[in-house]
Design a protein around this motif. Sequence first.
Motif, PDB file in Angstrom:
ATOM      1  N   ALA A 117       5.332  58.201  44.233  1.00  0.00           N
ATOM      2  CA  ALA A 117       5.833  56.897  44.668  1.00  0.00           C
ATOM      3  C   ALA A 117       5.562  55.818  43.621  1.00  0.00           C
ATOM      4  O   ALA A 117       6.430  54.982  43.345  1.00  0.00           O
ATOM      5  N   ALA A 118       4.380  55.817  43.028  1.00  0.00           N
ATOM      6  CA  ALA A 118       4.046  54.817  42.008  1.00  0.00           C
ATOM      7  C   ALA A 118       4.974  54.940  40.806  1.00  0.00           C
ATOM      8  O   ALA A 118       5.465  53.934  40.279  1.00  0.00           O
ATOM      9  N   ILE A 119       5.233  56.167  40.372  1.00  0.00           N
ATOM     10  CA  ILE A 119       6.139  56.387  39.234  1.00  0.00           C
ATOM     11  C   ILE A 119       7.546  55.929  39.595  1.00  0.00           C
ATOM     12  O   ILE A 119       8.217  55.258  38.802  1.00  0.00           O
ATOM     13  N   ALA A 120       8.000  56.248  40.814  1.00  0.00           N
ATOM     14  CA  ALA A 120       9.350  55.857  41.242  1.00  0.00           C
ATOM     15  C   ALA A 120       9.501  54.342  41.300  1.00  0.00           C
ATOM     16  O   ALA A 120      10.532  53.798  40.863  1.00  0.00           O
ATOM     17  N   VAL A 121       8.497  53.653  41.826  1.00  0.00           N
ATOM     18  CA  VAL A 121       8.557  52.188  41.898  1.00  0.00           C
ATOM     19  C   VAL A 121       8.642  51.596  40.494  1.00  0.00           C
ATOM     20  O   VAL A 121       9.477  50.734  40.216  1.00  0.00           O
ATOM     21  N   LEU A 122       7.785  52.063  39.602  1.00  0.00           N
ATOM     22  CA  LEU A 122       7.779  51.537  38.239  1.00  0.00           C
ATOM     23  C   LEU A 122       9.120  51.803  37.549  1.00  0.00           C
ATOM     24  O   LEU A 122       9.679  50.908  36.919  1.00  0.00           O
ATOM     25  N   GLU A 123       9.651  53.010  37.681  1.00  0.00           N
ATOM     26  CA  GLU A 123      10.942  53.329  37.068  1.00  0.00           C
ATOM     27  C   GLU A 123      12.069  52.503  37.686  1.00  0.00           C
ATOM     28  O   GLU A 123      12.951  52.028  36.974  1.00  0.00           O
ATOM     29  N   ASP A 124      12.033  52.327  39.005  1.00  0.00           N
ATOM     30  CA  ASP A 124      13.072  51.557  39.688  1.00  0.00           C
ATOM     31  C   ASP A 124      13.066  50.105  39.233  1.00  0.00           C
ATOM     32  O   ASP A 124      14.111  49.518  38.960  1.00  0.00           O
ATOM     33  N   VAL A 125      11.887  49.528  39.137  1.00  0.00           N
ATOM     34  CA  VAL A 125      11.776  48.125  38.728  1.00  0.00           C
ATOM     35  C   VAL A 125      12.250  47.947  37.290  1.00  0.00           C
ATOM     36  O   VAL A 125      12.859  46.939  36.952  1.00  0.00           O
ATOM     37  N   MET A 126      11.992  48.936  36.449  1.00  0.00           N
ATOM     38  CA  MET A 126      12.418  48.826  35.060  1.00  0.00           C
ATOM     39  C   MET A 126      13.937  48.903  34.930  1.00  0.00           C
ATOM     40  O   MET A 126      14.495  48.486  33.916  1.00  0.00           O
ATOM     41  N   ASN A 127      14.638  49.383  35.963  1.00  0.00           N
ATOM     42  CA  ASN A 127      16.084  49.539  35.913  1.00  0.00           C
ATOM     43  C   ASN A 127      16.850  48.433  36.615  1.00  0.00           C
ATOM     44  O   ASN A 127      18.064  48.513  36.742  1.00  0.00           O
ATOM     45  N   ILE A 128      16.151  47.396  37.113  1.00  0.00           N
ATOM     46  CA  ILE A 128      16.846  46.291  37.776  1.00  0.00           C
ATOM     47  C   ILE A 128      16.590  44.995  37.025  1.00  0.00           C
ATOM     48  O   ILE A 128      15.759  44.931  36.129  1.00  0.00           O
ATOM     49  N   PRO A 169       3.464  40.699  36.689  1.00  0.00           N
ATOM     50  CA  PRO A 169       2.769  41.401  35.605  1.00  0.00           C
ATOM     51  C   PRO A 169       1.488  42.098  36.069  1.00  0.00           C
ATOM     52  O   PRO A 169       1.192  43.209  35.635  1.00  0.00           O
ATOM     53  N   ALA A 170       0.742  41.470  36.968  1.00  0.00           N
ATOM     54  CA  ALA A 170      -0.517  42.063  37.443  1.00  0.00           C
ATOM     55  C   ALA A 170      -0.267  43.346  38.234  1.00  0.00           C
ATOM     56  O   ALA A 170      -0.969  44.338  38.051  1.00  0.00           O
ATOM     57  N   VAL A 171       0.750  43.346  39.077  1.00  0.00           N
ATOM     58  CA  VAL A 171       1.058  44.540  39.870  1.00  0.00           C
ATOM     59  C   VAL A 171       1.602  45.643  38.964  1.00  0.00           C
ATOM     60  O   VAL A 171       1.222  46.810  39.092  1.00  0.00           O
ATOM     61  N   GLY A 172       2.457  45.289  38.036  1.00  0.00           N
ATOM     62  CA  GLY A 172       2.976  46.270  37.083  1.00  0.00           C
ATOM     63  C   GLY A 172       1.855  46.908  36.276  1.00  0.00           C
ATOM     64  O   GLY A 172       1.839  48.117  36.055  1.00  0.00           O
ATOM     65  N   ARG A 173       0.894  46.099  35.857  1.00  0.00           N
ATOM     66  CA  ARG A 173      -0.250  46.588  35.093  1.00  0.00           C
ATOM     67  C   ARG A 173      -1.094  47.550  35.943  1.00  0.00           C
ATOM     68  O   ARG A 173      -1.498  48.610  35.477  1.00  0.00           O
ATOM     69  N   LYS A 174      -1.318  47.195  37.214  1.00  0.00           N
ATOM     70  CA  LYS A 174      -2.079  48.075  38.112  1.00  0.00           C
ATOM     71  C   LYS A 174      -1.387  49.419  38.293  1.00  0.00           C
ATOM     72  O   LYS A 174      -2.034  50.468  38.296  1.00  0.00           O
ATOM     73  N   LEU A 175      -0.070  49.389  38.459  1.00  0.00           N
ATOM     74  CA  LEU A 175       0.678  50.647  38.590  1.00  0.00           C
ATOM     75  C   LEU A 175       0.561  51.498  37.335  1.00  0.00           C
ATOM     76  O   LEU A 175       0.318  52.699  37.405  1.00  0.00           O
ATOM     77  N   ARG A 176       0.729  50.864  36.167  1.00  0.00           N
ATOM     78  CA  ARG A 176       0.636  51.611  34.905  1.00  0.00           C
ATOM     79  C   ARG A 176      -0.755  52.222  34.705  1.00  0.00           C
ATOM     80  O   ARG A 176      -0.891  53.369  34.280  1.00  0.00           O
ATOM     81  N   VAL A 177      -1.793  51.467  35.018  1.00  0.00           N
ATOM     82  CA  VAL A 177      -3.173  51.964  34.874  1.00  0.00           C
ATOM     83  C   VAL A 177      -3.422  53.116  35.849  1.00  0.00           C
ATOM     84  O   VAL A 177      -3.984  54.145  35.474  1.00  0.00           O
ATOM     85  N   ALA A 178      -2.991  52.965  37.101  1.00  0.00           N
ATOM     86  CA  ALA A 178      -3.191  54.015  38.099  1.00  0.00           C
ATOM     87  C   ALA A 178      -2.455  55.301  37.693  1.00  0.00           C
ATOM     88  O   ALA A 178      -3.005  56.400  37.796  1.00  0.00           O
ATOM     89  N   ILE A 179      -1.228  55.157  37.218  1.00  0.00           N
ATOM     90  CA  ILE A 179      -0.452  56.326  36.776  1.00  0.00           C
ATOM     91  C   ILE A 179      -1.121  56.976  35.584  1.00  0.00           C
ATOM     92  O   ILE A 179      -1.267  58.208  35.519  1.00  0.00           O
ATOM     93  N   ALA A 180      -1.560  56.170  34.633  1.00  0.00           N
ATOM     94  CA  ALA A 180      -2.237  56.722  33.448  1.00  0.00           C
ATOM     95  C   ALA A 180      -3.525  57.438  33.842  1.00  0.00           C
ATOM     96  O   ALA A 180      -3.821  58.516  33.316  1.00  0.00           O
ATOM     97  N   ASN A 181      -4.289  56.879  34.763  1.00  0.00           N
ATOM     98  CA  ASN A 181      -5.525  57.533  35.212  1.00  0.00           C
ATOM     99  C   ASN A 181      -5.229  58.853  35.912  1.00  0.00           C
ATOM    100  O   ASN A 181      -5.965  59.834  35.738  1.00  0.00           O
TER     101      ASN A 181
END
Length: 91
Positions: free
Chosen positions: A54-65, A73-85
């Motif tokens: 779900a986190a990957i899908a949200v990030l990919e979806d947001v990057m396409n709109i 920016p803070a939420v995007g950063r949290k998603l990227r950090v969580a996915i990377a971890n």
Amino acid sequence: MQDKHTPGPWNFEEEEGFCSQIDGADGSVICCFDEDPKPADICLMAASPELLEAAIAVLEDVMNIDNDHSLSPAVGRKLRVAIANATRGEP
């Protein structure tokens, strides 16, 4: 090359006289417990594959709109950090 995580869904299994464990969809044991963890911890661990997906899908979806509907920016950063971890930095 990094190993991918065990496919979900993950399920918590407990049987009298055996260690309780979380099993992957492919039948492999994700982890085994000497003592049963808290129910909330079991739910979180078992939901890990779906949460990552779900986190990957949200990030990919947001990057396409367009930017009018983007994450803060803070939420995007949290998603990227969580996915990377969760993926050892691998996509």
